[in-house]
Design a protein around this motif. Sequence first.
Motif, short mmCIF file in Angstrom:
data_model
loop_
_atom_site.label_atom_id
_atom_site.label_comp_id
_atom_site.label_asym_id
_atom_site.label_seq_id
_atom_site.Cartn_x
_atom_site.Cartn_y
_atom_site.Cartn_z
N ASP A 87 0.87 -0.93 0.01
CA ASP A 87 -0.12 -0.01 0.09
C ASP A 87 0.76 1.35 -0.10
O ASP A 87 1.62 1.25 0.94
CB ASP A 87 -0.78 -0.23 1.08
CG ASP A 87 -1.75 1.12 1.39
OD1 ASP A 87 -1.47 2.18 0.52
OD2 ASP A 87 -3.00 0.91 2.21
N PRO A 88 0.57 2.12 -1.07
CA PRO A 88 1.72 3.55 -0.96
C PRO A 88 1.25 4.22 0.05
O PRO A 88 2.26 4.99 0.48
CB PRO A 88 1.05 3.93 -2.49
CG PRO A 88 -0.16 3.31 -2.64
CD PRO A 88 -0.43 2.01 -2.13
N SER A 89 0.28 4.07 0.88
CA SER A 89 0.17 5.09 2.20
C SER A 89 0.83 4.49 3.33
O SER A 89 0.37 4.82 4.42
CB SER A 89 -1.46 5.11 2.24
OG SER A 89 -2.08 4.02 2.83
N CYS A 90 1.62 3.41 3.24
CA CYS A 90 2.36 2.72 4.35
C CYS A 90 3.23 4.04 5.03
O CYS A 90 3.78 4.47 4.39
CB CYS A 90 3.28 1.65 3.75
SG CYS A 90 4.13 0.89 5.09
N PRO A 91 2.92 4.07 6.18
CA PRO A 91 3.70 5.30 7.01
C PRO A 91 5.37 5.13 6.82
O PRO A 91 5.86 3.92 6.77
CB PRO A 91 3.28 5.06 8.32
CG PRO A 91 2.72 3.79 8.58
CD PRO A 91 2.25 3.34 7.21
#
Length: 71
Positions: free
Chosen positions: A33-37
């Motif tokens: 997921d590109p929103s991985c922190p």
Amino acid sequence: MINDHFEIENHGSIVRMLPISEWAKEWWEANVDPSCPMMGKYYCVESRYAFDILEGFKNDAFGAEPLEAQI
């Protein structure tokens, strides 16, 4: 084997992961997921997901032999 492609730091509930090989970087972009922190240059993954991420990478990169727990 996996350490040639990722820097991994286990901090209990969070595992910091850094793809270091070009193949790992491309795989990460296509599969995680590109929103991985992030913290600095590291991706921060809940420990319950870290093994599955590494197992998926290993299966795509090296075949289906079980990954030894390295986290």
